[in-house]
Motif scaffolding. Structure first.
Motif, PDB file in Angstrom:
ATOM      1  N   ILE A 280       0.686  -1.203   0.192  1.00 47.55           N
ATOM      2  CA  ILE A 280       0.238   0.093   0.125  1.00 47.55           C
ATOM      3  C   ILE A 280       0.876   1.293   0.060  1.00 47.55           C
ATOM      4  N   ARG A 281       1.818   1.355   0.904  1.00 45.59           N
ATOM      5  CA  ARG A 281       2.824   2.243   0.854  1.00 45.59           C
ATOM      6  C   ARG A 281       3.299   2.570  -0.583  1.00 45.59           C
ATOM      7  N   ARG A 282       3.834   1.525  -1.301  1.00 42.91           N
ATOM      8  CA  ARG A 282       4.366   1.808  -2.617  1.00 42.91           C
ATOM      9  C   ARG A 282       3.367   2.206  -3.386  1.00 42.91           C
ATOM     10  N   LEU A 283       2.071   1.762  -3.544  1.00 52.06           N
ATOM     11  CA  LEU A 283       0.901   2.280  -4.356  1.00 52.06           C
ATOM     12  C   LEU A 283       0.796   3.861  -4.160  1.00 52.06           C
ATOM     13  N   LEU A 284       0.814   4.285  -2.988  1.00 49.30           N
ATOM     14  CA  LEU A 284       0.417   5.761  -2.493  1.00 49.30           C
ATOM     15  C   LEU A 284       1.481   6.445  -3.139  1.00 49.30           C
TER      16      LEU A 284
ATOM     17  N   ARG B 286      -3.954  10.521  -2.739  1.00 46.96           N
ATOM     18  CA  ARG B 286      -5.424  10.910  -3.644  1.00 46.96           C
ATOM     19  C   ARG B 286      -5.838   9.521  -3.729  1.00 46.96           C
ATOM     20  N   ALA B 287      -6.151   8.696  -2.562  1.00 47.10           N
ATOM     21  CA  ALA B 287      -6.507   7.163  -2.618  1.00 47.10           C
ATOM     22  C   ALA B 287      -7.798   7.118  -1.076  1.00 47.10           C
TER      23      ALA B 287
ATOM     24  N   GLU C 251       3.800  10.056   3.194  1.00 48.98           N
ATOM     25  CA  GLU C 251       4.228  11.350   3.444  1.00 48.98           C
ATOM     26  C   GLU C 251       2.977  12.086   3.307  1.00 48.98           C
ATOM     27  N   PHE C 252       1.846  11.688   2.958  1.00 46.65           N
ATOM     28  CA  PHE C 252       0.527  12.258   2.868  1.00 46.65           C
ATOM     29  C   PHE C 252      -0.239  12.348   3.827  1.00 46.65           C
ATOM     30  N   PRO C 253      -1.368  13.263   3.959  1.00 43.73           N
ATOM     31  CA  PRO C 253      -2.298  13.298   5.146  1.00 43.73           C
ATOM     32  C   PRO C 253      -3.109  12.017   5.019  1.00 43.73           C
TER      33      PRO C 253
END
Length: 639
Positions: free
Chosen positions: A461-465, A471-472, A494-496
């Motif tokens: 999941i981390r790699r996909l994000l 934006r997911a 690194e995203f909210p």
């Protein structure tokens, strides 16, 4: 689709239509409904869709068909919600004379509601944006049927429910949701055709939009739910009323104390367990605790007797007696009935606020620390009930949704809902799924039922994000899995990250829309009825195939019943139900012709198991890959 609906209305036939996202389902059934001149009820799965129909789609079509009306609207349309969404003026005025308010928060809420009541035209709590979702005070003031004394009420003519019923009687199109529709149908069945029963008038046809939800909602309302909260509600209502009328005698006070005490003791004796579980030991329980069951029954009989013996009865007393007798009858059914089409189960909810009570029959709150215990009885198969009391009585029913077909056919939905002799149609979406959406299934992740799954899934999941720049939506089949992965990725991404449960659903969605590169972790309530268009939502990740929890008492009973009849519950019930849920979850991504994005299913059983083909054949024609490089290319990311 419009032609098929028009034909169904003219020929008085039932119709099932799957129409993909973006096909304009609402316009397709509204057009023939408006042209028919018949009174039609439209029942939706969500309040959002009700609002869209009432405020946007109907006015748009009305203008397109008739132009600007010379004076007022050519169409008479009304929009109805469940009674507990509306204020009861009598309760508000009674509370003014003798406020039973706890704490500053309730006092402030009371003042706000009292001021609003003077100006509101509808009494709909949705107008009170500042009122918290879980307001304890609102439950004391809403217009639920339990406390309603109908035409004998001093506020009957000014009542918001009376006004809503009047509007419905005068309307061509009545927009409701499934909960209200089936609550109303259940009340009419119990009342055996009494003229005042229910609030929905007779109609020539009913359109069920988001019809994939009908089985579960109907099951709730054709079942029963008796809880310690419901008994506490009754005792509190009687006590408040008698105090207000200065009629609270020592003997009546004693009867109330007895109901509270016996209820608390009886519900505390019920088998222990977490969440929802089958009550398979009812007979043994009654053998051991029959005295307590009898004592609770006696306490309710005593309360009803005390109320019936009052010399001058305020109108609400007759209602209290009816409620006590109804609880007694339902308690008797839940504990003693031997009905082959009913599953008997218990639900325990801890904490101060529980989830929605089935049939909205009881309060959502309890004194701090007390566990809320619900005795439930639910039909195993609602098909025969619906066939007898709905489909056979309606001239025309139209069932539609973006997700009704499994493997291109309607056998599953017809069988579950008992709907025979219906016309059928599958209409594809006009979206170009081949170029707009990529479905990625990683072939190398472990089976979701193994302990290794969470560790490897979190890394994937981390790699996909990273590739999608957030934006997911990351959608999970359980809270436990959601929280586990959330904790693993906190500080790693690194995203909210937003998480379901940390704020109300509407607030989370708004924050997601407004926060660049946000990621939302969520469970079942975000799999459907959620619409985020544009680049802000460019990826939907689903952790595993959404099979219903096999230990859930209603699911387990349905599985057992199908297998006992010589069927194969896995292929006839569990797989089709999971297919429809998966289609709903993936349906969050492509909402317009310009949307583009990635769908991810982290469960590769869809590739490896025989039943996986049913899922694949039921999904839209997405471009598919098992290669992470293709995902990177789709987003223009170098390796």
């Amino acid at each position: 689709m419009a032609q098929a609906v028009e034909q169904a209305l003219e020929e008085k036939r039932h119709l099932i239509v799957e129409a993909g996202t973006g096909t304009g389902k609402t316009l397709a059934y509204l057009m023939p409904v408006i042209r028919s001149g018949k009174r039609v009820i439209i029942s939706t799965g969500t309040k959002n869709l009700q609002e869209q129909l009432f405020y946007k789609d109907v006015p748009f079509l009305e203008q397109a068909l008739y132009g600007e009306p010379a004076s007022g609207s050519r169409l008479s349309v009304c929009y109805m919600k469940g009674r507990n969404n509306y204020l009861c003026r009598k309760k508000l005025y009674d509370l003014t004379d003798q406020p039973v308010l706890s704490g500053l928060e309730e006092i402030e809420q009371y003042r706000a509601i009292a001021a609003w009541e003077k100006t509101t035209g509808t009494g709909d709590r949705a107008e009170l944006a500042e009122l918290p979702e879980a307001s304890v005070l609102w439950h004391k003031l809403d217009a639920r049927a339990d406390a309603c004394i109908g035409q004998k009420c001093s506020e009957f003519e000014r009542c918001f429910i009376t006004e809503m019923r009047r509007k419905a009687m005068e309307s061509d199109i009545i927009i409701v949701n499934h909960h209200l529709f089936f609550a109303d149908l259940a009340i009419k069945l119990q009342a055996d055709g009494a003229p005042d029963a229910g609030i929905l008038p007779e109609a020539a046809a009913v359109i069920f939009d988001e019809a994939h939800e009908v089985e579960d909602v109907a099951g709730n309302y054709f079942g029963i739910s008796v809880s310690n909260l419901r008994l506490e509600d009754l005792a509190r209502d009687v006590e408040n009323s008698m105090q207000r009328h200065r009629m609270l005698s020592a003997s009546l006070s004693g009867a109330l104390g007895s109901v509270r005490e016996r209820s608390q003791f009886f519900f505390s004796l019920l088998p222990a367990g977490d969440g929802r579980f089958a009550f398979e030991t009812r007979r043994e329980f009654l053998e051991e605790n029959g005295d307590e069951f009898g004592a609770l029954n006696q306490a309710l009989t005593r309360l009803a007797g005390e109320l019936e013996g009052l010399p001058q009865k305020p109108e609400e007393v007759f209602n209290f007696v009816r409620r006590a007798q109804e609880i007694q009858a339902q308690l008797g059914f839940a504990m003693e009935a031997e009905d082959r089409n009913t599953v008997f189960w218990i639900e325990r909810r801890g904490g101060r606020f529980g989830s929605r009570v089935a049939a909205n029959k009881s309060s959502e709150t309890s004194p701090r620390g007390r566990q809320n215990v619900f005795l439930q009885a639910t039909p195993i198969h609602v098909g025969p009930i619906l066939r007898e009391c709905l489909w056979s009585k309606l001239e025309c029913a139209v069932l539609t949704s973006a997700t009704l077909a499994v493997g291109g056919g309607f056998e599953y939905i017809r069988q579950r809902l008992g709907l025979e002799h219906a016309r059928e149609s599958v209409l594809p979406s006009h979206f170009d799924y081949q170029s707009q959406a990529l479905l990625y299934v990683p072939p190398d992740l472990p089976d979701p039922r193994t302990p290794q799954f969470a560790v490897q899934t979190a890394a994937r999941i981390r790699r996909l994000l990273e590739i999608t720049r957030g934006r997911a939506f990351v959608l999970f089949t359980s809270y436990a899995q959601m929280n586990d992965i959330y904790q693993r990725l906190l500080g790693e991404v690194e995203f909210p990250i937003l998480r379901q449960g940390d704020a109300p659903k509407s607030a989370l969605l708004e924050e997601f829309r407004l926060t660049p590169n946000a990621v939302l972790f969520a469970t079942s309530s975000f799999w459907q009825g959620v619409d985020v268009q544009g680049e802000q939502l460019s990826c939907v990740i689903i952790d595993r195939l959404p099979f219903a929890v096999p230990s859930d008492p209603v699911v387990a009973a349905r599985v057992k019943a199908i297998d006992a009849d010589g069927g194969n519950a896995f292929f006839q019930y569990q797989v089709p139900a999971a297919v429809i849920t998966l289609k709903q979850g993936f349906g969050r991504l492509i909402r317009s012709l310009h949307d583009r994005g990635l769908l991810v299913l982290l469960d590769n059983r869809i590739l490896k198991k025989q039943y996986g083909r049913v899922f694949v054949e039921s999904l839209p024609n997405y471009k598919r890959t098992t290669d992470m490089k293709v995902v990177e290319e789709f987003f223009g990311v170098g390796t």
